[in-house]
Every structure is written in structure tokens, then in C-alpha cells.
Motif scaffolding. Structure first.
Motif, PDB file in Angstrom:
ATOM      1  N   LEU A 120     -16.377 123.121  84.857  1.00 16.56           N
ATOM      2  CA  LEU A 120     -15.601 122.296  83.931  1.00 16.56           C
ATOM      3  C   LEU A 120     -14.341 123.022  83.475  1.00 16.56           C
ATOM      4  O   LEU A 120     -14.083 123.182  82.279  1.00 16.56           O
ATOM      5  CB  LEU A 120     -16.452 121.921  82.715  1.00 16.56           C
ATOM      6  CG  LEU A 120     -17.763 121.185  83.006  1.00 16.56           C
ATOM      7  CD1 LEU A 120     -18.601 121.061  81.739  1.00 16.56           C
ATOM      8  CD2 LEU A 120     -17.485 119.819  83.617  1.00 16.56           C
ATOM      9  N   PRO A 123     -12.041 119.897  81.740  1.00 16.93           N
ATOM     10  CA  PRO A 123     -13.092 118.907  81.454  1.00 16.93           C
ATOM     11  C   PRO A 123     -12.604 117.492  81.223  1.00 16.93           C
ATOM     12  O   PRO A 123     -13.306 116.539  81.576  1.00 16.93           O
ATOM     13  CB  PRO A 123     -13.767 119.471  80.202  1.00 16.93           C
ATOM     14  CG  PRO A 123     -12.767 120.404  79.601  1.00 16.93           C
ATOM     15  CD  PRO A 123     -11.999 120.982  80.738  1.00 16.93           C
ATOM     16  N   GLY A 146     -16.749 125.791  80.967  1.00 23.70           N
ATOM     17  CA  GLY A 146     -17.144 124.647  80.159  1.00 23.70           C
ATOM     18  C   GLY A 146     -18.144 124.954  79.065  1.00 23.70           C
ATOM     19  O   GLY A 146     -18.846 124.054  78.597  1.00 23.70           O
ATOM     20  N   THR A 149     -17.691 122.612  76.173  1.00 28.46           N
ATOM     21  CA  THR A 149     -17.545 121.168  76.390  1.00 28.46           C
ATOM     22  C   THR A 149     -18.731 120.508  77.081  1.00 28.46           C
ATOM     23  O   THR A 149     -18.813 119.279  77.118  1.00 28.46           O
ATOM     24  CB  THR A 149     -16.288 120.885  77.237  1.00 28.46           C
ATOM     25  OG1 THR A 149     -16.358 121.623  78.466  1.00 28.46           O
ATOM     26  CG2 THR A 149     -15.026 121.287  76.499  1.00 28.46           C
ATOM     27  N   TRP A 150     -19.659 121.276  77.630  1.00 30.38           N
ATOM     28  CA  TRP A 150     -20.721 120.676  78.453  1.00 30.38           C
ATOM     29  C   TRP A 150     -21.604 119.727  77.665  1.00 30.38           C
ATOM     30  O   TRP A 150     -22.020 118.685  78.176  1.00 30.38           O
ATOM     31  CB  TRP A 150     -21.555 121.766  79.121  1.00 30.38           C
ATOM     32  CG  TRP A 150     -22.369 122.618  78.188  1.00 30.38           C
ATOM     33  CD1 TRP A 150     -21.925 123.704  77.471  1.00 30.38           C
ATOM     34  CD2 TRP A 150     -23.754 122.468  77.866  1.00 30.38           C
ATOM     35  NE1 TRP A 150     -22.946 124.230  76.718  1.00 30.38           N
ATOM     36  CE2 TRP A 150     -24.080 123.502  76.944  1.00 30.38           C
ATOM     37  CE3 TRP A 150     -24.747 121.582  78.255  1.00 30.38           C
ATOM     38  CZ2 TRP A 150     -25.357 123.654  76.414  1.00 30.38           C
ATOM     39  CZ3 TRP A 150     -26.019 121.736  77.732  1.00 30.38           C
ATOM     40  CH2 TRP A 150     -26.325 122.753  76.824  1.00 30.38           C
TER      41      TRP A 150
END
Length: 341
Positions: A120, A123, A146, A149-150
């Protein structure tokens, strides 16, 4: 996807828990490679030693790797080992363009894969296609880029290092070395993980930090750009790079510029190990890319086979950072030589 929720722990506790979970996964997911009796599970099924006899599944690994980046060969190697053990058909694809990477994820959805592992780095460009994967009932895990943000993108798990924490540790390391003016070289503009590294460095480093953007797919350009910056500003006494090959190129650039700047880098491979041993590079930050690839694929097999997942959908499984310098280089040298660190 329903997930149990739990309160956010401190970063230190999260790191300890995640590290323990990673170790437990490796122990649980691997059996002896020697011959012997089959191990019976609680449901009466049997698994051959060293290799799963579960139904074959198809999993896609989609990264933002650029051409010729050896780091991603290590990620893929780990993924391939896990796939071979777990009776998984692995579909690997990569593109540094965020839009193209999103198209590759869509291709995986269209092939009705049983799971997707994805990086990501950018993202926002993947948000729409990841929602399509969720709507199709395909479990998705993140790796490498990421960390922040995941969860918001609905991924099941994440495997990688906290880039902000890694950057902060880098800055503290430079303080201990007595650096005063650091140049942080970003080789892929817009990559949130790389930016987090530089931002973390700035947060803890007590000296001055400049940021320099270069085109990481064009190494001659990288060298000339760093050389020009060092010639322009002789007060720079440290170059921080975010990829091993860039670090080695920065060493050459410093020589060409007649600069006394030292170089340290993120990411480890056998060339970086050799440079640390001979003093060309001061240190490197190891995030264990082999482990990221391995755990991402193994986790999807565990989810499809047993419904297992780690972190309760709240905490990542941390694979780094680990700082490697002359004091501990011997402990990782043999593993870097065979491409697993």
C-alpha cells in the motif's frame, strides 16, 4: 468482515505482541522437513510433514516493485517458499504505477483468487479496487507499505515495519553518531512509507534535515542529483537513503562531490552487508522482506484453512525495524548471503 475489537496498546507493547505472534505463526505453520508420521489435526485431517495436504488455493501477491529492485526478489522468495509449503498457487505481479497496481489487483479479482496480498505505497489509488475485493468475499492482507492505512481499507492483517518508528530510530542513531546536517533521499515521490521514514527521522534528529527527491528507477540520475546537492552544500555530513542500492550509489556520489558525508540506509541485502563490514556504509535498517512475503501468503492459507488471523484486525505484525551495523553484522551475514535477510 466481522472482527473482534480491542483497545489500542502502546507501540512498545504492540511490537512485543506482534513479534510473539509472528514467532508463533512460524512455529505453527512449519513442520519438520524430515520424514515421519503424519500429524493428525483436531478435525481428524492429516498433513504430510513439511507440506500441507489441504486443498489447493490460488493467492495473488501484488506489489509496487519497480524493475530491477532486488529487495522485491527477497519478498517474492519468501512468498514462494510459503506457497510451496501450503499447496498454494502463487500469482505474482508488480508495477510501480499506483494506477497499474490497482489494475493488477482487479485482474486478481477477475481470476477469482482465494486471497490477495498487496502493498500500500499509494493507498488512495487502491481504495476502490480493495473495496471490490471485499465485496467479492476475497480476504486481503497488506505487507511492506501501509502500516497506517491497512485497517481503514478493510484489510485482514498487515506484515511490515512501522515506518515512522523506524525513521525515529534512524534519527536517534544519527544523534549518537554526532551527525549535524542530514540529507534524506526519497527515491519514489508519493510513497507514504518512504515519506514516513523521513518524517520520523526529522522528528528525533537534533540537527538539520533536508529532503531530496530522486528518480529511483534511473540510477545514473540518482547519482548525479545527489552529487550536485553535496557539491552545493558542504555542510551536509550525513546522507540517509531509503533503499540499499540508493545508499551504495550515494557513497559513490559523495566521492564524486569531494564530500566527507557519511551514508546510512534503510533495507538490507548482501551488498549492503559487505559495505557495512568494510565501513562504506555506517548502518542499515532491516525490515525482513523475506519474512513479509512469507507471512503474507502463509496467513492467507491459515485464514482459508482454519479461519485464523492475527492482531484482531487492529494491530500489525511487525517485522522490523532492526538496526544492523558492524557490532552485529556477523549475526545476519549468512542469511543475507542466501537471500533471506
Amino acid at each position: 468482515m466481522n472482527r473482534s475489537s480491542r483497545s489500542r496498546k502502546t507501540r512498545r507493547n504492540a511490537a512485543l505482541v506482534a513479534a510473539a505472534a509472528a514467532t508463533a505463526l512460524l512455529v505453527a505453520g512449519c513442520s519438520s522437513s524430515s520424514g515421519g508420521k503424519k500429524a493428525e489435526d483436531s478435525d481428524g485431517g492429516a498433513a504430510a510433514a513439511g507440506k500441507a495436504d489441504t486443498p489447493r488455493i490460488k493467492v495473488a501477491l501484488v506489489t509496487h516493485a519497480g524493475p530491477g529492485q532486488a529487495f522485491w526478489d527477497t519478498v517474492r522468495k519468501g512468498a514462494e517458499v510459503a506457497a510451496a509449503k501450503d499447496n498454494v498457487e502463487l500469482l505474482y505481479s508488480a508495477d510501480p504505477s499506483a494506477g497499474n497496481q490497482a489494475n493488477l489487483v482487479q485482474n486478481a479479482i477477475d481470476q477469482k483468487v482465494d486471497g490477495i496480498a498487496v502493498t500500500l505505497a499509494k493507498p488512495d489509488a487502491l481504495k476502490g479496487v480493495l473495496a471490490k475485493a471485499e465485496a467479492a468475499g476475497i480476504p486481503v492482507v497488506g505487507l511492506n507499505s501501509g502500516t497506517d492505512t491497512w485497517r481503514s481499507l478493510g484489510l485482514l492483517e498487515f506484515f511490515g515495519q512501522n515506518e515512522s518508528v523506524a525513521g525515529e530510530g534512524f534519527g536517534e542513531k544519527l544523534n549518537a553518531l554526532g551527525a549535524k546536517h542530514t540529507l534524506c533521499v526519497v527515491h519514489e515521490q508519493g510513497n507514504v512509507g518512504l515519506q514516513a521514514r523521513c518524517d520520523g527521522l526529522k522528528k528525533t534528529f537534533k540537527g538539520k534535515t533536508d529532503t531530496l527527491y530522486v528518480n529511483g528507477t534511473d540510477m545514473p540520475s540518482v547519482k548525479s542529483t545527489i552529487t550536485a546537492k553535496l557539491q552545493q552544500d558542504s555542510s551536509i555530513d550525513e546522507v540517509a537513503t531509503l533503499y540499499g542500492a540508493i545508499g551504495l550509489t550515494a557513497v559513490e556520489a559523495a566521492k564524486d562531490a569531494g564530500s566527507k558525508a557519511k551514508v546510512a540506509t534503510f533495507d538490507l541485502d548482501k551488498q549492503v552487508v559487505a559495505a557495512i563490514k568494510d565501513g562504506t556504509l555506517q548502518f542499515a535498517v532491516d525490515q525482513q522482506p523475506y519474512l513479509q512475503g512469507y507471512l503474507a501468503i502463509d496467513s492467507l492459507w491459515l485464514y482459508q484453512t482454519n479461519g485464523n488471523y492475527m492482531g484482531g484486525g487492529q494491530e500489525p505484525v511487525l517485522t522490523g525495524p532492526a538496526f544492523v551495523d558492524k557490532s552485529n553484522i556477523a549475526a545476519v551475514e549468512k542469511y543475507a548471503a542466501k537471500g533471506t535477510r
